[in-house]
Design an enzyme around this catalytic site. Structure first.
Site, PDB file in Angstrom:
ATOM      1  N   SER A 155      43.482  27.450  17.260  1.00 10.19           N
ATOM      2  CA  SER A 155      43.667  28.813  17.784  1.00 10.19           C
ATOM      3  C   SER A 155      42.307  29.322  18.231  1.00 10.19           C
ATOM      4  O   SER A 155      41.266  28.861  17.745  1.00 10.19           O
ATOM      5  CB  SER A 155      44.206  29.698  16.655  1.00 10.19           C
ATOM      6  N   TYR A 168      43.953  32.674   8.059  1.00 10.80           N
ATOM      7  CA  TYR A 168      44.387  31.948   9.267  1.00 10.80           C
ATOM      8  C   TYR A 168      43.161  31.345   9.968  1.00 10.80           C
ATOM      9  O   TYR A 168      43.166  30.166  10.340  1.00 10.80           O
ATOM     10  CB  TYR A 168      45.108  32.934  10.189  1.00 10.80           C
TER      11      TYR A 168
HETATM   12  P1  NAP Z   1      56.351  29.874  16.117  1.00 12.46           P
HETATM   13  O1  NAP Z   1      57.288  30.218  17.210  1.00 12.46           O
HETATM   14  O2  NAP Z   1      56.423  30.650  14.856  1.00 12.46           O
HETATM   15  O3  NAP Z   1      56.517  28.298  15.856  1.00 12.46           O
HETATM   16  C1  NAP Z   1      55.924  27.649  14.769  1.00 12.46           C
HETATM   17  C2  NAP Z   1      56.877  26.564  14.298  1.00 12.46           C
HETATM   18  O4  NAP Z   1      56.284  25.879  13.195  1.00 12.46           O
HETATM   19  C3  NAP Z   1      58.193  27.159  13.806  1.00 12.46           C
HETATM   20  O5  NAP Z   1      59.282  26.401  14.344  1.00 12.46           O
HETATM   21  C4  NAP Z   1      58.103  26.992  12.313  1.00 12.46           C
HETATM   22  O6  NAP Z   1      59.401  26.956  11.768  1.00 12.46           O
HETATM   23  C5  NAP Z   1      57.276  25.716  12.195  1.00 12.46           C
HETATM   24  N1  NAP Z   1      56.688  25.573  10.877  1.00 12.46           N
HETATM   25  C6  NAP Z   1      56.050  26.532  10.169  1.00 12.46           C
HETATM   26  N2  NAP Z   1      55.725  26.074   8.961  1.00 12.46           N
HETATM   27  C7  NAP Z   1      56.155  24.784   8.915  1.00 12.46           C
HETATM   28  C8  NAP Z   1      56.095  23.794   7.925  1.00 12.46           C
HETATM   29  N3  NAP Z   1      55.549  24.034   6.732  1.00 12.46           N
HETATM   30  N4  NAP Z   1      56.597  22.565   8.208  1.00 12.46           N
HETATM   31  C9  NAP Z   1      57.166  22.321   9.410  1.00 12.46           C
HETATM   32  N5  NAP Z   1      57.262  23.239  10.382  1.00 12.46           N
HETATM   33  C10 NAP Z   1      56.769  24.469  10.130  1.00 12.46           C
HETATM   34  O7  NAP Z   1      54.836  30.004  16.609  1.00 12.46           O
HETATM   35  P2  NAP Z   1      54.029  29.299  17.821  1.00 12.46           P
HETATM   36  O8  NAP Z   1      53.298  30.365  18.520  1.00 12.46           O
HETATM   37  O9  NAP Z   1      54.889  28.395  18.592  1.00 12.46           O
HETATM   38  O10 NAP Z   1      52.962  28.463  16.971  1.00 12.46           O
HETATM   39  C11 NAP Z   1      52.653  27.098  17.237  1.00 12.46           C
HETATM   40  C12 NAP Z   1      51.217  26.818  16.835  1.00 12.46           C
HETATM   41  O11 NAP Z   1      50.338  27.573  17.688  1.00 12.46           O
HETATM   42  C13 NAP Z   1      50.878  27.244  15.408  1.00 12.46           C
HETATM   43  O12 NAP Z   1      50.035  26.264  14.816  1.00 12.46           O
HETATM   44  C14 NAP Z   1      50.117  28.548  15.609  1.00 12.46           C
HETATM   45  O13 NAP Z   1      49.233  28.815  14.542  1.00 12.46           O
HETATM   46  C15 NAP Z   1      49.396  28.260  16.895  1.00 12.46           C
HETATM   47  N6  NAP Z   1      48.938  29.452  17.617  1.00 12.46           N
HETATM   48  C16 NAP Z   1      49.826  30.446  17.975  1.00 12.46           C
HETATM   49  C17 NAP Z   1      49.373  31.531  18.687  1.00 12.46           C
HETATM   50  C18 NAP Z   1      50.277  32.636  19.140  1.00 12.46           C
HETATM   51  O14 NAP Z   1      49.766  33.663  19.595  1.00 12.46           O
HETATM   52  N7  NAP Z   1      51.587  32.497  19.109  1.00 12.46           N
HETATM   53  C19 NAP Z   1      48.014  31.628  19.018  1.00 12.46           C
HETATM   54  C20 NAP Z   1      47.149  30.608  18.644  1.00 12.46           C
HETATM   55  C21 NAP Z   1      47.627  29.514  17.945  1.00 12.46           C
HETATM   56  P3  NAP Z   1      59.797  26.656  10.218  1.00 12.46           P
HETATM   57  O15 NAP Z   1      58.781  27.248   9.327  1.00 12.46           O
HETATM   58  O16 NAP Z   1      61.145  27.244  10.033  1.00 12.46           O
HETATM   59  O17 NAP Z   1      59.797  25.177  10.127  1.00 12.46           O
END
Ligand code: NAP
Length: 278
Positions: A155, A168
Protein backbone atom coordinates in the site's frame (compact mmCIF):
# COMPACT_ATOMS: atom_id res chain seq x y z
CA UNK A 1 -1.99 -4.57 -21.01
CA UNK A 2 -2.11 -7.23 -23.68
CA UNK A 3 0.22 -9.94 -22.31
CA UNK A 4 -0.97 -13.44 -23.07
CA UNK A 5 -1.16 -15.83 -20.10
CA UNK A 6 -2.50 -18.83 -21.98
CA UNK A 7 -1.59 -22.00 -20.10
CA UNK A 8 -0.40 -20.13 -17.01
CA UNK A 9 -1.66 -21.08 -13.55
CA UNK A 10 -2.22 -18.09 -11.27
CA UNK A 11 -2.94 -18.10 -7.53
CA UNK A 12 -4.60 -14.99 -6.14
CA UNK A 13 -5.42 -14.58 -2.45
CA UNK A 14 -8.34 -12.39 -1.37
CA UNK A 15 -9.97 -12.97 -4.76
CA UNK A 16 -13.63 -12.94 -3.67
CA UNK A 17 -14.07 -9.25 -4.41
CA UNK A 18 -12.31 -5.91 -4.87
CA UNK A 19 -8.85 -5.82 -6.36
CA UNK A 20 -8.35 -9.58 -6.11
CA UNK A 21 -11.44 -10.20 -8.24
CA UNK A 22 -10.21 -7.65 -10.80
CA UNK A 23 -6.79 -9.38 -11.01
CA UNK A 24 -8.47 -12.79 -11.29
CA UNK A 25 -10.73 -11.70 -14.14
CA UNK A 26 -7.87 -10.06 -16.03
CA UNK A 27 -5.61 -13.11 -15.87
CA UNK A 28 -8.47 -15.43 -16.85
CA UNK A 29 -9.44 -13.21 -19.79
CA UNK A 30 -5.85 -13.53 -20.98
CA UNK A 31 -5.91 -17.33 -20.94
CA UNK A 32 -4.74 -18.25 -17.44
CA UNK A 33 -6.30 -20.77 -15.10
CA UNK A 34 -7.02 -18.84 -11.91
CA UNK A 35 -7.04 -20.28 -8.42
CA UNK A 36 -9.13 -17.77 -6.47
CA UNK A 37 -8.48 -18.14 -2.73
CA UNK A 38 -10.42 -16.35 -0.01
CA UNK A 39 -11.40 -16.94 3.62
CA UNK A 40 -14.98 -15.74 3.04
CA UNK A 41 -15.47 -14.88 6.70
CA UNK A 42 -15.69 -11.78 8.84
CA UNK A 43 -12.93 -11.00 11.36
CA UNK A 44 -13.89 -9.63 14.78
CA UNK A 45 -11.52 -6.64 14.80
CA UNK A 46 -12.32 -5.52 11.23
CA UNK A 47 -14.94 -2.76 11.36
CA UNK A 48 -16.63 -3.57 8.02
CA UNK A 49 -18.05 -6.74 6.47
CA UNK A 50 -15.54 -8.94 4.66
CA UNK A 51 -16.25 -11.12 1.66
CA UNK A 52 -18.68 -14.05 1.60
CA UNK A 53 -18.85 -17.43 -0.14
CA UNK A 54 -21.31 -15.83 -2.56
CA UNK A 55 -18.69 -13.20 -3.42
CA UNK A 56 -16.12 -15.89 -4.18
CA UNK A 57 -18.65 -17.81 -6.28
CA UNK A 58 -19.40 -14.57 -8.14
CA UNK A 59 -15.69 -14.19 -9.01
CA UNK A 60 -15.75 -17.70 -10.47
CA UNK A 61 -19.02 -16.97 -12.28
CA UNK A 62 -17.66 -13.78 -13.86
CA UNK A 63 -14.55 -15.63 -15.02
CA UNK A 64 -16.51 -18.51 -16.48
CA UNK A 65 -18.94 -16.11 -18.19
CA UNK A 66 -15.93 -14.48 -19.83
CA UNK A 67 -14.83 -17.90 -21.08
CA UNK A 68 -12.03 -18.26 -18.51
CA UNK A 69 -11.07 -21.02 -16.10
CA UNK A 70 -11.29 -20.67 -12.32
CA UNK A 71 -11.09 -22.89 -9.29
CA UNK A 72 -12.02 -21.48 -5.89
CA UNK A 73 -10.32 -22.38 -2.63
CA UNK A 74 -11.69 -21.36 0.73
CA UNK A 75 -8.72 -20.77 3.03
CA UNK A 76 -7.53 -18.21 5.55
CA UNK A 77 -4.05 -16.81 4.85
CA UNK A 78 -3.41 -16.82 8.61
CA UNK A 79 -3.23 -20.61 8.37
CA UNK A 80 0.16 -21.61 6.96
CA UNK A 81 -0.84 -25.26 6.56
CA UNK A 82 -3.89 -24.24 4.52
CA UNK A 83 -1.71 -22.24 2.13
CA UNK A 84 0.71 -25.16 1.75
CA UNK A 85 -2.25 -27.48 1.08
CA UNK A 86 -3.63 -25.05 -1.49
CA UNK A 87 -0.34 -24.97 -3.40
CA UNK A 88 0.05 -28.75 -3.13
CA UNK A 89 -3.45 -29.08 -4.59
CA UNK A 90 -2.61 -26.69 -7.46
CA UNK A 91 0.51 -28.67 -8.34
CA UNK A 92 -1.35 -31.98 -8.16
CA UNK A 93 -4.13 -30.72 -10.42
CA UNK A 94 -2.30 -28.45 -12.83
CA UNK A 95 1.35 -29.46 -12.49
CA UNK A 96 2.58 -25.89 -12.28
CA UNK A 97 2.25 -22.52 -10.57
CA UNK A 98 3.34 -19.55 -12.67
CA UNK A 99 2.10 -16.47 -10.84
CA UNK A 100 1.22 -15.80 -7.21
CA UNK A 101 -0.52 -12.57 -6.21
CA UNK A 102 -0.55 -12.16 -2.41
CA UNK A 103 -3.43 -9.71 -2.23
CA UNK A 104 -5.60 -10.69 0.77
CA UNK A 105 -5.75 -7.98 3.36
CA UNK A 106 -7.81 -6.12 5.93
CA UNK A 107 -7.98 -2.57 7.23
CA UNK A 108 -8.73 -1.17 10.65
CA UNK A 109 -8.35 2.14 12.37
CA UNK A 110 -7.15 3.74 15.57
CA UNK A 111 -4.36 5.93 16.93
CA UNK A 112 -1.28 3.90 17.86
CA UNK A 113 -1.74 4.41 21.60
CA UNK A 114 -5.35 3.28 21.45
CA UNK A 115 -4.92 0.10 19.40
CA UNK A 116 -5.87 -3.02 21.31
CA UNK A 117 -3.65 -6.11 21.40
CA UNK A 118 -6.26 -7.89 19.29
CA UNK A 119 -6.35 -5.15 16.65
CA UNK A 120 -2.55 -5.16 16.41
CA UNK A 121 -2.16 -8.93 16.37
CA UNK A 122 -4.90 -9.56 13.84
CA UNK A 123 -3.62 -6.90 11.48
CA UNK A 124 -0.07 -8.29 11.54
CA UNK A 125 -1.40 -11.83 11.29
CA UNK A 126 -3.46 -11.23 8.15
CA UNK A 127 -1.55 -8.48 6.35
CA UNK A 128 2.02 -9.60 7.04
CA UNK A 129 2.09 -13.20 8.27
CA UNK A 130 -0.59 -14.07 5.71
CA UNK A 131 1.69 -12.82 2.94
CA UNK A 132 4.60 -14.77 4.45
CA UNK A 133 2.49 -17.95 4.46
CA UNK A 134 1.53 -17.35 0.83
CA UNK A 135 5.08 -16.72 -0.38
CA UNK A 136 6.55 -19.58 1.66
CA UNK A 137 4.12 -21.96 -0.01
CA UNK A 138 4.33 -20.57 -3.55
CA UNK A 139 8.01 -19.77 -4.04
CA UNK A 140 9.65 -23.25 -3.73
CA UNK A 141 7.80 -24.91 -6.65
CA UNK A 142 8.47 -21.85 -8.80
CA UNK A 143 12.16 -21.99 -7.92
CA UNK A 144 12.26 -25.67 -8.73
CA UNK A 145 10.56 -25.01 -12.09
CA UNK A 146 13.03 -22.21 -12.84
CA UNK A 147 10.35 -19.61 -13.50
CA UNK A 148 7.63 -17.73 -11.70
CA UNK A 149 6.27 -14.35 -10.73
CA UNK A 150 5.47 -13.31 -7.18
CA UNK A 151 3.57 -10.10 -6.66
CA UNK A 152 2.61 -8.82 -3.24
CA UNK A 153 0.08 -6.06 -2.62
CA UNK A 154 1.30 -3.60 0.00
CA UNK A 155 0.00 0.00 0.00
CA UNK A 156 1.08 3.61 -0.21
CA UNK A 157 0.43 3.24 3.52
CA UNK A 158 3.54 1.08 3.50
CA UNK A 159 5.63 3.94 2.10
CA UNK A 160 4.88 6.54 4.76
CA UNK A 161 3.20 6.97 8.10
CA UNK A 162 -0.57 7.45 8.10
CA UNK A 163 -2.45 8.60 11.21
CA UNK A 164 -4.94 6.00 12.51
CA UNK A 165 -3.33 3.26 10.41
CA UNK A 166 -0.21 2.47 12.46
CA UNK A 167 -0.79 -1.30 12.54
CA UNK A 168 -1.75 -1.33 8.84
CA UNK A 169 1.33 0.73 7.92
CA UNK A 170 3.60 -1.51 10.00
CA UNK A 171 2.28 -4.62 8.25
CA UNK A 172 2.56 -3.10 4.78
CA UNK A 173 6.13 -1.82 5.39
CA UNK A 174 6.82 -5.38 6.48
CA UNK A 175 5.42 -6.78 3.23
CA UNK A 176 7.86 -4.59 1.31
CA UNK A 177 10.83 -5.80 3.37
CA UNK A 178 9.73 -9.42 3.06
CA UNK A 179 9.26 -9.20 -0.71
CA UNK A 180 12.56 -7.43 -1.34
CA UNK A 181 14.35 -10.08 0.71
CA UNK A 182 12.68 -12.86 -1.24
CA UNK A 183 13.61 -11.12 -4.51
CA UNK A 184 17.27 -11.32 -3.49
CA UNK A 185 16.98 -14.92 -2.32
CA UNK A 186 15.40 -15.88 -5.66
CA UNK A 187 17.63 -13.74 -7.87
CA UNK A 188 18.98 -15.82 -10.76
CA UNK A 189 16.44 -18.60 -10.24
CA UNK A 190 14.04 -17.36 -12.91
CA UNK A 191 11.57 -16.20 -10.28
CA UNK A 192 10.91 -12.51 -9.64
CA UNK A 193 9.29 -10.93 -6.59
CA UNK A 194 7.85 -7.42 -6.63
CA UNK A 195 5.46 -5.24 -4.65
CA UNK A 196 2.54 -3.15 -5.87
CA UNK A 197 1.57 -0.23 -3.62
CA UNK A 198 -1.91 1.05 -4.38
CA UNK A 199 -3.14 4.38 -3.06
CA UNK A 200 -6.85 4.60 -2.32
CA UNK A 201 -8.77 2.08 -4.43
CA UNK A 202 -12.49 1.93 -5.11
CA UNK A 203 -13.31 -1.28 -3.21
CA UNK A 204 -15.40 -2.32 -0.17
CA UNK A 205 -12.31 -1.76 2.03
CA UNK A 206 -12.73 1.97 1.47
CA UNK A 207 -16.47 2.22 0.97
CA UNK A 208 -17.95 1.34 4.33
CA UNK A 209 -19.40 3.31 7.26
CA UNK A 210 -16.30 2.80 9.44
CA UNK A 211 -13.95 4.33 6.86
CA UNK A 212 -16.42 7.09 5.96
CA UNK A 213 -16.70 7.97 9.64
CA UNK A 214 -12.92 8.33 9.85
CA UNK A 215 -12.83 10.75 6.93
CA UNK A 216 -15.96 12.70 7.81
CA UNK A 217 -16.39 12.62 11.61
CA UNK A 218 -18.36 15.88 11.42
CA UNK A 219 -21.10 14.40 9.20
CA UNK A 220 -23.78 12.07 10.46
CA UNK A 221 -23.98 8.97 8.23
CA UNK A 222 -21.58 10.29 5.56
CA UNK A 223 -22.06 9.10 1.99
CA UNK A 224 -19.70 8.30 -0.88
CA UNK A 225 -20.36 11.80 -2.23
CA UNK A 226 -19.54 13.34 1.19
CA UNK A 227 -16.16 11.66 1.50
CA UNK A 228 -15.03 11.91 -2.14
CA UNK A 229 -13.70 15.50 -1.87
CA UNK A 230 -11.81 14.58 1.31
CA UNK A 231 -10.14 11.61 -0.36
CA UNK A 232 -9.42 13.81 -3.38
CA UNK A 233 -7.40 16.20 -1.23
CA UNK A 234 -5.00 13.40 -0.29
CA UNK A 235 -3.19 13.20 -3.59
CA UNK A 236 -1.64 15.59 -6.13
CA UNK A 237 -3.69 14.17 -9.02
CA UNK A 238 -6.83 15.04 -7.04
CA UNK A 239 -8.44 11.65 -7.65
CA UNK A 240 -10.65 10.37 -4.85
CA UNK A 241 -9.75 6.76 -5.64
CA UNK A 242 -8.37 4.68 -8.47
CA UNK A 243 -10.18 1.74 -10.02
CA UNK A 244 -9.15 -1.83 -9.12
CA UNK A 245 -8.28 -2.22 -12.82
CA UNK A 246 -5.56 0.43 -12.42
CA UNK A 247 -3.85 -1.82 -9.88
CA UNK A 248 -4.50 -4.86 -12.08
CA UNK A 249 -2.56 -3.19 -14.91
CA UNK A 250 0.50 -3.01 -12.65
CA UNK A 251 0.07 -6.64 -11.57
CA UNK A 252 -0.24 -7.80 -15.19
CA UNK A 253 2.90 -5.88 -16.14
CA UNK A 254 4.95 -7.47 -13.35
CA UNK A 255 3.66 -10.91 -14.37
CA UNK A 256 4.36 -10.33 -18.05
CA UNK A 257 7.47 -11.25 -20.08
CA UNK A 258 8.19 -7.50 -20.37
CA UNK A 259 9.09 -7.46 -16.64
CA UNK A 260 11.49 -10.43 -16.73
CA UNK A 261 14.38 -8.29 -15.50
CA UNK A 262 12.32 -6.45 -12.89
CA UNK A 263 12.63 -7.81 -9.35
CA UNK A 264 12.60 -6.26 -5.91
CA UNK A 265 10.75 -3.08 -6.87
CA UNK A 266 7.79 -1.32 -5.31
CA UNK A 267 5.48 -0.13 -8.08
CA UNK A 268 3.39 2.70 -6.68
CA UNK A 269 -0.10 3.48 -8.02
CA UNK A 270 -0.44 6.51 -5.81
CA UNK A 271 -2.00 9.25 -7.97
CA UNK A 272 1.07 11.43 -7.53
CA UNK A 273 1.81 10.82 -3.85
CA UNK A 274 5.10 9.16 -4.87
CA UNK A 275 6.39 12.58 -5.92
CA UNK A 276 6.37 13.63 -2.27
CA UNK A 277 8.44 10.64 -1.13
CA UNK A 278 12.15 10.00 -1.20
P1 NAP B 1 -11.41 -5.89 -0.12
O1 NAP B 1 -12.45 -5.63 -1.14
O2 NAP B 1 -11.79 -5.83 1.31
O3 NAP B 1 -10.75 -7.31 -0.50
C1 NAP B 1 -9.85 -7.97 0.35
C2 NAP B 1 -10.11 -9.46 0.22
O4 NAP B 1 -9.20 -10.16 1.07
C3 NAP B 1 -11.52 -9.82 0.68
O5 NAP B 1 -12.11 -10.71 -0.27
C4 NAP B 1 -11.28 -10.51 2.00
O6 NAP B 1 -12.36 -11.37 2.27
C5 NAP B 1 -9.92 -11.16 1.76
N1 NAP B 1 -9.27 -11.52 3.01
C6 NAP B 1 -9.16 -10.75 4.12
N2 NAP B 1 -8.59 -11.44 5.10
C7 NAP B 1 -8.31 -12.67 4.59
C8 NAP B 1 -7.72 -13.82 5.14
N3 NAP B 1 -7.30 -13.85 6.40
N4 NAP B 1 -7.55 -14.90 4.34
C9 NAP B 1 -7.98 -14.88 3.06
N5 NAP B 1 -8.57 -13.82 2.50
C10 NAP B 1 -8.75 -12.72 3.27
O7 NAP B 1 -10.19 -4.87 -0.28
P2 NAP B 1 -9.20 -4.54 -1.52
O8 NAP B 1 -9.14 -3.08 -1.64
O9 NAP B 1 -9.53 -5.35 -2.70
O10 NAP B 1 -7.82 -5.03 -0.88
C11 NAP B 1 -6.88 -5.84 -1.58
C12 NAP B 1 -5.48 -5.54 -1.09
O11 NAP B 1 -5.14 -4.19 -1.45
C13 NAP B 1 -5.32 -5.62 0.43
O12 NAP B 1 -4.07 -6.22 0.74
C14 NAP B 1 -5.33 -4.16 0.85
O13 NAP B 1 -4.64 -3.96 2.07
C15 NAP B 1 -4.63 -3.52 -0.32
N6 NAP B 1 -4.87 -2.08 -0.46
C16 NAP B 1 -6.15 -1.58 -0.56
C17 NAP B 1 -6.34 -0.23 -0.73
C18 NAP B 1 -7.70 0.38 -0.87
O14 NAP B 1 -7.79 1.61 -0.83
N7 NAP B 1 -8.76 -0.36 -1.11
C19 NAP B 1 -5.23 0.62 -0.78
C20 NAP B 1 -3.95 0.09 -0.68
C21 NAP B 1 -3.78 -1.28 -0.52
P3 NAP B 1 -12.47 -12.42 3.51
O15 NAP B 1 -11.84 -11.84 4.71
O16 NAP B 1 -13.92 -12.68 3.69
O17 NAP B 1 -11.72 -13.62 3.05
Amino acid sequence: MSADFTGAVVLITGAARGQGRSHALAFAERGATVIALDACADIATVPYPLATSDDLAQTAHLIERAGGMCRTVRADVRNGDALRAAVTGILAEHGRLDVCVANAGIAGFGPVCELTDAQWATMLDVNLTGVFHTLRAAAPPMKEAGSGRIITIASMGGRAGTPNLGHYAAAKWGVIGLTKTLALELAGSGVTANVVCPGTVDTPMVHNPAMYGLFAPDIEDPTREDVAPRYRRLNPMAEAWTAPEDVTAAVLYLASPAARHVSGITLEIGAGVSARMQ
